[in-house]
Design a protein around this motif. Structure first.
Motif, PDB file in Angstrom:
ATOM      1  N   UNK A   1       0.854  -1.191   0.000  1.00  0.00           N
ATOM      2  CA  UNK A   1       0.000   0.000   0.000  1.00  0.00           C
ATOM      3  C   UNK A   1       0.883   1.231   0.000  1.00  0.00           C
ATOM      4  N   UNK A   2       0.471   2.265  -0.744  1.00  0.00           N
ATOM      5  CA  UNK A   2       1.300   3.448  -0.905  1.00  0.00           C
ATOM      6  C   UNK A   2       1.107   4.437   0.239  1.00  0.00           C
ATOM      7  N   UNK A   3       2.225   4.991   0.725  1.00  0.00           N
ATOM      8  CA  UNK A   3       2.116   6.051   1.738  1.00  0.00           C
ATOM      9  C   UNK A   3       1.745   7.375   1.072  1.00  0.00           C
ATOM     10  N   UNK A   4       1.916   7.427  -0.252  1.00  0.00           N
ATOM     11  CA  UNK A   4       1.619   8.674  -0.955  1.00  0.00           C
ATOM     12  C   UNK A   4       0.131   8.874  -1.231  1.00  0.00           C
ATOM     13  N   UNK A   5      -0.641   7.795  -1.054  1.00  0.00           N
ATOM     14  CA  UNK A   5      -2.079   7.911  -1.338  1.00  0.00           C
ATOM     15  C   UNK A   5      -2.895   7.417  -0.150  1.00  0.00           C
ATOM     16  N   UNK A   6      -2.789   8.144   0.979  1.00  0.00           N
ATOM     17  CA  UNK A   6      -3.508   7.699   2.185  1.00  0.00           C
ATOM     18  C   UNK A   6      -5.018   7.690   1.977  1.00  0.00           C
ATOM     19  N   UNK A   7      -5.483   8.453   1.028  1.00  0.00           N
ATOM     20  CA  UNK A   7      -6.929   8.515   0.765  1.00  0.00           C
ATOM     21  C   UNK A   7      -7.468   7.233   0.140  1.00  0.00           C
ATOM     22  N   UNK A   8      -6.591   6.403  -0.386  1.00  0.00           N
ATOM     23  CA  UNK A   8      -7.048   5.154  -1.013  1.00  0.00           C
ATOM     24  C   UNK A   8      -7.088   4.054   0.045  1.00  0.00           C
ATOM     25  N   UNK A   9      -8.250   3.464   0.249  1.00  0.00           N
ATOM     26  CA  UNK A   9      -8.321   2.470   1.319  1.00  0.00           C
ATOM     27  C   UNK A   9      -8.483   1.036   0.806  1.00  0.00           C
ATOM     28  N   UNK A  10      -8.302   0.829  -0.503  1.00  0.00           N
ATOM     29  CA  UNK A  10      -8.400  -0.529  -1.039  1.00  0.00           C
ATOM     30  C   UNK A  10      -7.067  -1.254  -0.919  1.00  0.00           C
ATOM     31  N   UNK A  11      -7.039  -2.491  -1.407  1.00  0.00           N
ATOM     32  CA  UNK A  11      -5.810  -3.288  -1.351  1.00  0.00           C
ATOM     33  C   UNK A  11      -4.822  -2.882  -2.447  1.00  0.00           C
ATOM     34  N   UNK A  12      -3.571  -3.278  -2.274  1.00  0.00           N
ATOM     35  CA  UNK A  12      -2.606  -3.093  -3.361  1.00  0.00           C
ATOM     36  C   UNK A  12      -3.010  -4.016  -4.513  1.00  0.00           C
ATOM     37  N   UNK A  13      -2.465  -3.731  -5.682  1.00  0.00           N
ATOM     38  CA  UNK A  13      -2.795  -4.540  -6.856  1.00  0.00           C
ATOM     39  C   UNK A  13      -2.464  -6.011  -6.621  1.00  0.00           C
ATOM     40  N   UNK A  14      -1.251  -6.273  -6.117  1.00  0.00           N
ATOM     41  CA  UNK A  14      -0.857  -7.671  -5.915  1.00  0.00           C
ATOM     42  C   UNK A  14      -1.753  -8.347  -4.876  1.00  0.00           C
ATOM     43  N   UNK A  15      -2.090  -7.617  -3.840  1.00  0.00           N
ATOM     44  CA  UNK A  15      -2.964  -8.177  -2.807  1.00  0.00           C
ATOM     45  C   UNK A  15      -4.303  -8.593  -3.436  1.00  0.00           C
ATOM     46  N   UNK A  16      -4.803  -7.735  -4.309  1.00  0.00           N
ATOM     47  CA  UNK A  16      -6.059  -8.066  -4.988  1.00  0.00           C
ATOM     48  C   UNK A  16      -5.894  -9.325  -5.847  1.00  0.00           C
ATOM     49  N   UNK A  17      -4.775  -9.393  -6.590  1.00  0.00           N
ATOM     50  CA  UNK A  17      -4.538 -10.563  -7.443  1.00  0.00           C
ATOM     51  C   UNK A  17      -4.424 -11.839  -6.610  1.00  0.00           C
ATOM     52  N   UNK A  18      -3.854 -11.693  -5.430  1.00  0.00           N
ATOM     53  CA  UNK A  18      -3.675 -12.868  -4.578  1.00  0.00           C
ATOM     54  C   UNK A  18      -4.982 -13.352  -3.976  1.00  0.00           C
ATOM     55  N   UNK A  19      -5.924 -12.441  -3.782  1.00  0.00           N
ATOM     56  CA  UNK A  19      -7.123 -12.802  -3.025  1.00  0.00           C
ATOM     57  C   UNK A  19      -8.403 -12.872  -3.843  1.00  0.00           C
ATOM     58  N   UNK A  20      -8.391 -12.379  -5.072  1.00  0.00           N
ATOM     59  CA  UNK A  20      -9.640 -12.357  -5.834  1.00  0.00           C
ATOM     60  C   UNK A  20     -10.180 -13.786  -5.946  1.00  0.00           C
ATOM     61  N   UNK A  21     -11.488 -13.916  -5.766  1.00  0.00           N
ATOM     62  CA  UNK A  21     -12.116 -15.224  -5.630  1.00  0.00           C
ATOM     63  C   UNK A  21     -12.450 -15.791  -7.014  1.00  0.00           C
ATOM     64  N   UNK A  22     -11.731 -16.826  -7.439  1.00  0.00           N
ATOM     65  CA  UNK A  22     -11.952 -17.324  -8.799  1.00  0.00           C
ATOM     66  C   UNK A  22     -12.529 -18.731  -8.862  1.00  0.00           C
ATOM     67  N   UNK A  23     -12.579 -19.439  -7.729  1.00  0.00           N
ATOM     68  CA  UNK A  23     -13.017 -20.840  -7.826  1.00  0.00           C
ATOM     69  C   UNK A  23     -14.453 -20.957  -8.314  1.00  0.00           C
ATOM     70  N   UNK A  24     -15.271 -19.958  -8.035  1.00  0.00           N
ATOM     71  CA  UNK A  24     -16.665 -20.074  -8.485  1.00  0.00           C
ATOM     72  C   UNK A  24     -16.879 -19.502  -9.884  1.00  0.00           C
ATOM     73  N   UNK A  25     -15.786 -19.122 -10.552  1.00  0.00           N
ATOM     74  CA  UNK A  25     -15.924 -18.671 -11.940  1.00  0.00           C
ATOM     75  C   UNK A  25     -16.197 -19.840 -12.884  1.00  0.00           C
ATOM     76  N   UNK A  26     -15.790 -21.031 -12.459  1.00  0.00           N
ATOM     77  CA  UNK A  26     -16.028 -22.203 -13.305  1.00  0.00           C
ATOM     78  C   UNK A  26     -17.497 -22.577 -13.270  1.00  0.00           C
ATOM     79  N   UNK A  27     -17.958 -23.223 -14.307  1.00  0.00           N
ATOM     80  CA  UNK A  27     -19.320 -23.734 -14.296  1.00  0.00           C
ATOM     81  C   UNK A  27     -19.298 -25.133 -13.673  1.00  0.00           C
TER      82      UNK A  27
END
Ligand SMILES: Nc1nc2c(ncn2[C@@H]2O[C@H](COP(=O)(O)OP(=O)(O)O)[C@@H](O)[C@H]2O)c(=O)[nH]1
Lengths: 429, 303
Positions: A195-221
């Protein structure tokens, strides 16, 4: 760290206009996840120094072919690999030029997620819209808009919000499953891994954190059982009587969950039977689901061959000879036009087909439909109707990306000339 | 019981590779499996075995023999082939030299690495193979990162990186004309670590040179080469005893060893996880001759 315990692989495609910072971002992800070896980094440092740059240009890590290095652009899809303790990643790195829609479509076809880069100074461009549209056309389940070069706009929140609003407004016209925004600086690493110290206003995850946690198992049929038969295994070992009657139907599960004891239907015969065994790579398994490659054994002797489909009696794909589909044309050799004869490869079957009609050409930037278009040139997208010489077992691409997709092959050149996504309804109109 | 329907990374890679292998064997008439005895081809052979079980492996296995082999690797090759009851085709670089198809390089850095291409293409032509499975991975090298899983070769066996067939979903275009062929890389999406983890998971046997052992070596261009007659050690390149292992298996004249004490699989994997030098950069002289060395060789028809 033990990779056998690391669960799953996330496949993602990256798209952006030239100079939006795509190569820098990929270089940063590889570098910060320690996927770059010293000798590879040394080569990059050497080249950067030769070019008179003061820091190692991480973008050089992704230049593959000589022609690309010479022209300083990426021409073809390249695949990169990195891993964190949580997940493994396969990046389909697709070039951003207009003429490379073909590459974006290719990279997105197997992707779980797409990252579209937007330059914070330039905002949402025509190309960003195109990339977002192609992502939805290919039904990539997750889309991340990475607003890059935030350092060049003073890490300004208002500018980021403007881009987010503009993109969201456009996105309502598309069918995007999951849309996420991250403000980043690929060059300096803000919000890429940490997470960037330069953008304290952003409260979401870092890009990599999102890639690591995004839920994909239910994308399959996992609902509609679809098993395209790839190969019939018959050992013919006369010296082993136990194998004499072995007959197994090998394939990769394209949908649903199969278990021994399940009643199944064979298409095209329409005969029903029961699964007696499912053999996995290491022996019998209690169930099979996508993307497992298994071999089914059935209770009854039915004449089954490659290109057939196994489904459930009460949940079958459509048996169709007339297809409606969105198509992206992938060749400059000749345009797609009505009356053209092509080969269709769909799941494990290949058949001759006739383009009956080009219903419209879609402008991938404005989404305008041109119903008077005479053909599709390289990189163009349109809706066609297709008559196939024998029935295929199909689903809507929106329902199943494997049983809803096909490629088109030109019999004269053997080139892969089109990518198709089946849409309903499939009337013979 | 798995209720979430999750697969591990190795299970996903294995399923994908088996799908590719079955697709090729179903659609081509005369496939062949290129087998070097190296760790990647050991994994590939295993996957082909699994793809058709309980039927035997449905294609022959071909080894391109440079004549400069590590004896341990040849012994291993012959044992595996006998166990699996597959047909082994040996394509010999020495024969290509004897027949005047290629000329042996001379000088200190002479290697038969590049000559293999002619031997390989001649053998593909002679046996009319239309698909050749190889164990190359995309993480190995920049040019490989751009290569397709099913990679088209023209009637001269050449690869044209600029006119590759797009590959979408799991649909492979397997159409070729007479005298053309494809190279197929089922391990495209595997990394070096995946290969090692799979070897551990499945308890696969490897040639002994993959594990630390004493060997007489000498240093050249920062690499440790085996002191054998093919490497043409010079007087200013003193030989010494060291404990080494190999990370890749290639021609004995140009494949480097690394200093190591890792004598077991677990120890090797541990070393690989912390290593900071790439597999090819560390151990292959053939890849060091310029940024585009691999690309050039691939265009000519190399593995
Ligand atoms: N200031 C700044 N420059 C960036 C950033 N990301 C990329 N760049 C620069 O933008 C230029 C184009 O980046 P590159 O990664 O080659 O773009 P690509 O064409 O999308 O691959 C290079 O000079 C990069 O150093 C960023 O976050 N901030």
């Amino acid at each position: 760290m033990n990779v056998t315990k690391r669960m799953g692989i996330l496949r993602f495609a990256t798209a952006g206009s030239v100079d939006d910072g795509k190569s820098t971002l990929i270089g940063r992800l590889l570098y910060d996840s320690k996927s770059i070896f010293e000798d590879q980094l040394a080569a990059v440092e050497r080249t950067s120094a030769e070019r008179g740059e003061e820091y190692a240009d991480l973008a050089l890590l992704t230049d593959g072919l000589r022609a690309e290095r010479e022209q300083g652009i990426t021409i073809d899809v390249a695949y990169r690999y990195f891993a964190t303790p949580r997940r493994s990643f396969v990046i389909a790195d697709t070039p951003g030029h207009l003429q490379y829609t073909r590459n974006m479509v290719t990279g997105a076809s197997g992707a779980d997620l797409a990252i579209v880069l937007v330059d914070a100074r330039k905002g949402v461009l025509e190309q960003s819209r195109r990339h977002a549209f192609l992502t939805t056309l290919l039904r990539v389940p997750h889309l991340v808009v990475a607003v890059n070069k935030m350092d060049l706009v003073g890490y300004d929140e208002a500018g980021y919000e403007r881009i987010k609003d503009e993109f969201t407004a456009f996105a309502t016209r598309l069918d995007i499953g999951d849309l996420t925004f991250v403000p980043i600086s690929a060059l300096h690493g803000d919000n890429v891994v940490e997470r960037s110290v330069n953008m304290p206003w952003y409260d979401g995850p870092s890009l990599l954190h999102h890639l690591e946690h995004v839920h994909i198992v239910s994308d399959r049929n996992l609902i509609d059982v679809r098993f395209p038969v790839q190969y019939v295994i018959r050992p013919h070992k006369s010296d082993d009587p136990g194998l004499h009657d072995y007959r197994g139907y090998a394939g990769q599960v394209a949908g649903g969950v199969l278990r021994p004891g399940d009643e199944v239907v064979h298409l095209g015969s329409g005969l029903t039977t029961t699964i007696t065994h499912i053999d996995g790579p290491d022996g019998p398994v209690p169930e099979a689901f996508p993307p497992m490659s298994v071999t089914l054994r059935l209770a009854d002797d039915i004449d089954i061959s490659r290109g057939d489909m196994i489904a459930r009696p009460n949940n079958r794909p459509e048996t169709a000879q007339d297809l409606e589909a969105m198509v992206c044309w992938l060749t400059a050799d000749r345009p797609l036009s009505p009356r053209m004869k092509l080969l269709v490869k769909h799941t494990t079957s290949t058949a001759k087909a006739l383009v009956k009609e080009l219903r419209y050409r879609l402008d991938v930037n404005t989404l305008h439909r041109d119903e008077h278009a005479g053909g599709l040139e390289l990189n163009e997208v349109g809706r066609i109707s297709l008559r196939v010489t024998r029935p295929l077992f199909v689903d809507d691409y929106a329902r199943n990306r494997l049983t809803g997709a096909f490629i088109l092959i030109d019999e004269a050149t053997n080139a892969t000339v089109g990518a198709g996504m089946i849409i309903g309804p499939r009337s013979g109109r | 019981m798995r209720t979430t329907h999750l697969l591990s990374q190795l299970e996903i890679l294995e399923a994908e590779s088996i799908q590719i292998i079955r697709e090729i064997v179903a659609e081509f008439e005369r496939p062949v499996l290129l087998f070097s005895g190296g760790k990647d081809s050991v994994v590939l052979l295993r996957l082909v075995e699994k793809a058709f079980r309980p039927a035997p492996i449905p294609c022959p296995v071909m080894h391109v023999d440079t004549g400069h082999n590590f004896p341990e690797v040849l012994a291993f090759r012959d044992r595996r082939v006998a166990e699996l009851e597959v047909r082994l085709v040996v394509a010999s670089v020495q024969e290509s030299i004897d027949q005047g198809r290629v000329t042996e390089e001379t000088g200190r850095r002479a290697s038969r690495n590049r000559l293999q291409t002619t031997t390989l293409l001649d053998a593909i032509e002679r046996h009319r193979f239309d698909a050749a499975f190889g164990g190359a991975r995309r993480d190995e090298e920049k040019a490989r990162a751009k290569e397709r899983v099913v990679s088209f070769r023209d009637e001269f066996g050449q690869w044209d990186p600029k006119s590759q067939r797009p590959e979408l979903w799991n649909l492979f275009n397997t159409r070729i004309r007479q005298a053309e062929h494809v190279r197929v890389f089922p391990l495209s999406n595997w990394t070096e670590l995946d290969v090692w983890e799979y070897i551990r998971r499945d308890g696969l046997e490897l040639p002994s040179i993959y594990f630390a052992h004493p060997r007489t070596v000498f240093e050249r261009d920062g690499m440790l080469l085996d002191d054998n007659p093919y490497a043409h050690r010079d007087d200013d390149e003193p030989a010494f005893e060291a404990r080494v292992r190999y990370r890749t298996v290639g021609d004995a004249s140009c494949t480097g060893a690394v200093m190591s004490t890792a004598a077991t699989l677990a120890e090797v994997i541990e070393e690989i996880q912390v290593t900071r030098v790439s597999e090819r950069g560390q151990t292959r002289a053939d890849d060091r001759s310029g940024e585009a060395a691999m690309e050039d060789r691939k265009k000519e028809g190399y593995f």
